[in-house]
Structure formats: C-alpha cells, structure tokens
Design an enzyme around this catalytic site. Structure first.
Site, PDB file in Angstrom:
ATOM      1  N   ARG A 162       6.577  -2.532   1.200  1.00  0.00           N
ATOM      2  CA  ARG A 162       5.463  -2.264   0.907  1.00  0.00           C
ATOM      3  C   ARG A 162       4.920  -3.137  -0.071  1.00  0.00           C
ATOM      4  O   ARG A 162       5.836  -3.323  -1.169  1.00  0.00           O
ATOM      5  CB  ARG A 162       4.964  -0.682   0.701  1.00  0.00           C
ATOM      6  N   THR A 465      -2.184  -3.909  12.337  1.00  0.00           N
ATOM      7  CA  THR A 465      -0.589  -4.064  11.962  1.00  0.00           C
ATOM      8  C   THR A 465      -0.224  -4.739  13.426  1.00  0.00           C
ATOM      9  O   THR A 465      -0.854  -4.791  14.380  1.00  0.00           O
ATOM     10  CB  THR A 465      -0.417  -2.714  11.934  1.00  0.00           C
ATOM     11  N   THR A 483       2.652  -5.513   8.593  1.00  0.00           N
ATOM     12  CA  THR A 483       1.285  -5.459   8.472  1.00  0.00           C
ATOM     13  C   THR A 483       0.663  -6.713   7.445  1.00  0.00           C
ATOM     14  O   THR A 483       1.492  -6.772   6.556  1.00  0.00           O
ATOM     15  CB  THR A 483       0.551  -4.238   8.236  1.00  0.00           C
ATOM     16  N   ASP A 505      -5.828  -0.740   0.821  1.00  0.00           N
ATOM     17  CA  ASP A 505      -5.422   0.495   1.117  1.00  0.00           C
ATOM     18  C   ASP A 505      -5.481   1.647  -0.123  1.00  0.00           C
ATOM     19  O   ASP A 505      -5.139   2.894   0.155  1.00  0.00           O
ATOM     20  CB  ASP A 505      -4.164   0.573   1.657  1.00  0.00           C
ATOM     21  N   SER A 531      -0.407   4.384   6.553  1.00  0.00           N
ATOM     22  CA  SER A 531      -0.196   5.288   7.726  1.00  0.00           C
ATOM     23  C   SER A 531       0.828   4.722   8.647  1.00  0.00           C
ATOM     24  O   SER A 531       1.033   5.592   9.930  1.00  0.00           O
ATOM     25  CB  SER A 531      -1.644   5.400   8.407  1.00  0.00           C
ATOM     26  N   GLY A 557      -2.102  -0.164  14.219  1.00  0.00           N
ATOM     27  CA  GLY A 557      -3.648   0.778  14.494  1.00  0.00           C
ATOM     28  C   GLY A 557      -4.009   1.395  13.108  1.00  0.00           C
ATOM     29  O   GLY A 557      -4.844   2.524  13.198  1.00  0.00           O
TER      30      GLY A 557
END
Length: 665
Positions: A162, A465, A483, A505, A531, A557
């Site tokens: 991330r 993503t 993503t 985000d 998510s 999504g």
C-alpha cells in the site's frame, strides 16, 4: 517469452471479436492428444501448450447507466461500466491457471507458468503488462495487496504494498493548501499533487519474487518491454476510459501527449500506443531491481511530477527520502471459518478482509442454501430477494464497523488490539440478530466496544483497481488486487506511467462533527485504508484445521469490492455455482447507506425506468431498500480447485480472460 508480433495480433483479434471485450481463453495443447482417461499428459502439455485467448460469451452488450442514478458518485458505480458478455462458460485446466483483467496480460502470465514459473513470477509479468494495456486501473505508479499460499511450507502470507503519505503530510494535507490558504487543493484534491502516495507495488513484487520466485527477475519484464516498444492496440474499454477522462488528462503534458490526439480529442479504439519512456523505465527496473525505481532518475522524476504546479495544480510534498524509505510489509492474514471452509483475506490497512469476514460471519447465522438463485443459467440466474436482503443487511453492519474502527493499525489501534474483536463469532451473532427479515435497516450503527475516541467520517469514494488470480503447477496460489485508485490515478504521468491518487482514500476531514478524530485521517507515513479484498479459500479438516486450497478470488471496484467478493463466495460456497456463473451472476449489495445496488447491466435485471418493472427490484423496495440499478463495473476472477486442476471464471463486465494448461469449456 511473449513475442511482440503474436501479442499485437492477439490484441487485434480481440478487437475484431466483439470489440476486444468478448474474449476468454485457455492454454491449449498443440496436438490435442489425451490419455485414455481424457486428461492430457501434463509434461507433454507443458512443452506444447500455447497461451491464447478464445471467444467466450456473446459480443459485449454496451450498457448505458440510467439517468436517474447520476454519474459515478454512488457506491455502486465506482468506474465507468463498459458492457456485459452474456453466456460465458468456465475454463478448465490441468495443473495451473491464471486470470487477469486483460487477455494480453493473462497470456504473458500464462506463458510464465507454462515455462516453469511460480505464481509469484506470473504476478510480476502480469502487473507489468497490465500497466500498459489498462493504465487507467493499475500500474507501477500505484500499490497492491497480495495473499500468497506457499504449498511447500503450507504458509499463507499477506503482503502489503500500500502507498504511504509523505512524511511532510499533515492531517489537513487533502483539506486545504496551507494553514494560511484554507482553500481546497487545485483543481481538486484528486487531480492535485496532494493525492499522490509513495508507490508500493514494485517494492512489494520484488519482495514476493525474492521469497517465492523461480524465473529470473529481468526475464519477467520482457513481455511488457516488448509491448511498450512495439505498441498496444487501444481496446474498446480503454478508449471509453480515455474519452471519459480526456479533460483531466489534458492538463498533464505527458498524459496529454500519450492519450490524446494533437487536437485534444481522445485517441480511439484500434489505435496503436507505443511507449518508449515506459520501455526505458521497465528496462531499468529489470536490470537494477526495485532500487532503480525508488532511487535515482526515476525517483527524481516522480518527485518532480508530484511537486509540479503546472496547469495550476497544487503540488504535493513527496521527497526522494520518502521514496527511498518505502517498505513493503508482510502481515498476518485474517483467516476465519465459514461453514466448511476457511477464508483468508487481507488485514488492515485494507478493510476488505475484515468486512468480507464479518459479513460472512453474520450470514453464517442464516440458512442461505434454502434461498438460492432461480432460473440458473450460464449467467448465474436470478437471486432470491430474501437472500439479497440478508446479504445487504449483513454488509451494512460490516461496513459500519469498518468505517469507524479500521485504518492503518500501525497508527490507530483496533478495538481489543486485533481484528479478531470485529470478527468474533459471538459478536457477529449479536450483529445478525439486528437484521429484520422483512425490512431494511437503511443505515447501521457500528458495534459498541465501550468508550473509543474515534469519530464516524463522511463516506469517501474509492475507485479503480485491477485483480490477478493465479495458481501454479507447484501448488502455490496467489490473489493480488492492484490499483492506482481512480481511473488514470492523479492524471500525473512520468517516465511512461501514471502516478496514483491513493491518498484520497484517507478521510480529508481529520475529525467528525463531534470533534472526535477519524481513524482514517491523514498522518505522516501512514497508509490509507483500502477495501481491496484478495481472498483465498481453504477446505476445513474434520478437526477444524486448514485443509487443501479450494478457491482463489478477488475483484477491482473500489469500496464495492467487498460486495463483489461476498457475492462470489456465497454463489460458490452456499449455492454451488461454478466460478464463471458466480462471477457472471447479478452483482448486488450495500455499503452502510440506504442504497442497495442491483447491477442493471445484467441481462436478468430489467433496468428500464429505474427498475420499476423488475420483480427483484420491486420486492426489495417493498422491504424499504432504496435500490439503484446503475450498471456495476466489477472485474472479478475466480479459480476453483477441481481434482488436480482448476476451473476458472472471468468477469463479463470487463475484458478479462482465464488461461492455463489443457483448457476446455
């Protein structure tokens, strides 16, 4: 190795067959010889197989979003919808399989597996190609989450790639330009430099390859380098995405030159895009490893692009030190029981694993098998209204806890110090008791864990993503969601690739209306909540232990990923659908809002007149659901273990494909 001429001809064939989106295929044996029991000899097949995309399903049926539902400002439509391929059938393989969001990427990964590579090797090849063929969704300028099963050790590992906030970021980094200029970053937070997080995908993939790879690192970049040099043909989906984002792409000099015509109009489907800058970038990483990305000229280019004020954009404050210090992390996966299975997902800073586990834990208190879909066909049939109601209510409860409590646990402690608190079976049984079987709750309250100094943030959207599911011939499997956040990320392009807008985000508001700090607020070095829900499913042994691998699943999504994955798991584990039926089936579910999404792109749903004449929609509205029939844009893939091989499905809502050895339909 993927030969450029064959890749380009394959893409042109895809375009000729249902405008590039009506494809799904398998690696097929050149000889077609089989043993007397009907299975191909694996060794002979490995030598003779060719990874090719074959027609599957009808040509894409373009679906326009109903005017009543607005543009992309609701949770059920995080990306533009680009159609649906009806009648897709599953692909079966003998020993390995891979599914990605684009047939060219799947082909590259499949050939790595065919030539003896591992699931880790295939992930590297697939991601590099995806950055070229669907740059709107993922790439090396973004991040990824991965759940990996190593067959030899029996261990499941979660890898966190991330993005992180710059060390200079304050809690108001996305909220306003400075403490003396309290206006929103220009042109908005997403398209400014403030949205760009330190990319994590390259460092994470290198770490996974070092631990689980067999193929030489540099060789895995060859398919993408060849494509960058020789060119990729713009698919219909990519063309629609470019057209949708053309005004924003025009602000950035490099993005404008790559994606738009000289007059500023979007480049159309069928046109060839060459990317010599990306070829140079990939070659550097292939030779120098991830350090070539996080230090040196590429890193300097990222910092310069992030900090530019060209086009009136507010610059970000990422530094070379931020990039050099980036670390991909190994985390303990969240593994929870569900009926006769064990579900292993991604822990925080993703909320996907927790929300999927919590939803399933709530649903375990209901007899879903008795309310299975009716009129089941290759597209998955029509879901029962009672089932949609129960699943949507369970998701509302899970999202409520996710919204309040889940963030980067390196910064914000979880209730009880662990995700186990939020997925405890006794707690989830109490949550299940809050569901009225005949009426929607509209919006759920988070669970009460005593005094917790955290506020409830306003809903913030998540967007684009991509997903890769892979199983190799050694028994290893991987589920990776990757993503750059919104379509085309921040619209900032450098050295041939787009930079993410992942920091949006975070909650832009650091405190809620009562002045309590929001768990997912911006902090220096923090990772924004996600998510993404890459998921592995194992069988459970009679004593409750972990058995054999059963399934690999995941989807793009945005915040709706949780709903897409839950739908697919219930379709297979509770209702016995095959993987293609499961991913093709009607998409439905809810975040913690009164809106329940029922995908109007599906042929079983009558979306005309905002679904006024659709029986399922009418039943849900009678139960108090505010139903949206906006077309949904999942990109699910699912691989289900069958004997020693696999059976797989790819989402008809995108252009993905499943391939493997000795495929058949």
């Amino acid at each position: 190795m993927v030969q450029p001429s064959r890749v380009r001809s394959g893409v042109r064939a895809a375009l000729a067959t249902a405008v590039s989106i009506a494809l799904l295929g398998a690696c097929t044996s050149a000889s077609g010889d089989t043993e007397p029991d009907g299975t191909a000899d694996v060794q002979e097949t490995a030598a003779a197989a060719t990874c090719t995309a074959e027609p599957n399903g009808t040509p894409v049926a373009d679906t326009q979003q109903p005017a009543e539902t607005g543009d992309r400002d609701i949770s059920t439509n995080p990306e533009i919808a680009t159609g649906y391929r009806a009648g897709m059938t599953p692909v079966t393989t003998s020993s390995y399989a891979v599914s990605t969001a684009n047939p060219v990427s799947t082909e590259a990964a499949c050939e790595v597996l065919r030539d003896g590579g591992t699931a880790a090797d295939a992930l590297v090849a697939a991601q590099m190609v995806l950055g070229l063929v669907e740059p709107q969704s993922s790439g090396i300028g973004g991040g990824a989450f991965l759940v990996y099963y190593d067959a030899e050790s029996g261990e499941v590992t979660a890898y966190d790639g991330r993005e992180t906030a710059p060390m200079s970021a304050t809690e108001n980094y996305l909220r306003w330009i400075s403490d003396t200029d309290r206006t929103e970053p220009r042109p908005d937070a997403r398209a400014s430099g403030r949205s760009i997080g330190v990319p994590g995908a390259v460092r994470m993939l290198e770490k996974v390859h070092e631990e689980h790879g067999r193929t030489d690192w540099g060789e895995l970049f060859r398919p993408a380098i060849d494509l960058a040099d020789q060119g990729i043909v713009i698919s219909d989906r990519l063309a629609q995405s470019i057209a949708d984002s053309a005004p924003q792409l025009a602000v950035d000099d490099e993005a404008r030159a790559y994606f738009l015509q000289s007059d500023g109009s979007p480049k159309p489907a069928g046109e060839t895009l060459t990317n010599p800058a990306m070829s140079k970038t990939l070659s550097a990483i292939a030779t120098g490893g991830a350090d070539a990305f996080y230090t040196g000229d590429i890193a300097a280019g990222i910092v310069e692009a992030t900090g530019t004020d060209s086009g009136g954009r507010t610059p970000g404050t990422m530094t070379l030190e931020d990039l050099a210090a980036y670390e991909a992390k190994e985390r303990q996966p969240l593994c929870t029981p569900y009926r006769n299975y064990e579900i292993c997902g991604m822990p925080n800073p993703s909320s996907g694993g927790m929300a999927v586990a919590a939803t399933l834990g709530i649903l375990e208190n209901f007899d879903l098998a008795s309310i299975s879909p009716h009129d089941v066909d290759t597209d998955g049939g029509v879901p029962d209204a009672e089932a949609v109601h129960l699943i949507s209510e369970a998701e509302r409860l899970a999202y409520a806890d996710r919204d309040k409590y889940v963030a980067d646990a390196d910064f914000v402690p979880l209730p009880g110090g662990s995700l186990d608190t939020l997925v405890n079976p006794d707690y989830l049984s109490e949550r299940a008791a809050l569901i009225d079987p005949g009426k929607s709750m509209g919006k759920a309250r988070p669970g009460d864990f005593g005094p917790v100094p955290l506020g409830m943030p306003p809903q913030s959207p998540e967007y684009g993503t991509s997903h890769i599911s892979v199983a190799d011939s050694y028994g290893n499997v991987a589920s990776m969601t990757t993503t750059i956040e919104s379509a085309f990320g921040s619209f900032h392009m450098v050295d041939g690739f787009l930079l993410d807008n992942q920091l949006t985000d975070f909650s832009a508001e650091p405190v809620d209306e009562e002045g309590l700090p929001v768990a997912n607020r911006v902090e220096p070095g923090k990772r924004p909540r996600s998510s993404m829900a890459p998921t592995l499913v194992f069988e459970r042994t009679p004593d409750g232990g972990r058995g054999d691998i059963h399934m690999v699943v995941g989807s793009p999504g945005g915040s709706v990923i949780i709903q897409f994955v839950v739908k697919t798991l219930v379709n297979t584990l509770d209702w016995g659908l095959d993987p293609q039926q499961a991913v093709s089936a009607v998409s439905f579910g809810a975040a913690n809002t009164p809106v329940t999404g029922v995908g109007g792109e599906h042929p079983a749903i009558d979306g005309a007149g905002d679904g006024a004449n659709d029986p399922l929609v009418r039943q849900l509205r009678d139960m108090g659901h505010e139903v949206s029939v906006a077309p949904q844009s999942s990109g699910l893939s699912a691989l289900l273990r069958r004997d020693e091989g696999w059976i797989g499905g790819a989402d008809p809502r995108r252009e993905g494909a499943v391939m493997g050895d000795t495929g058949g339909q």
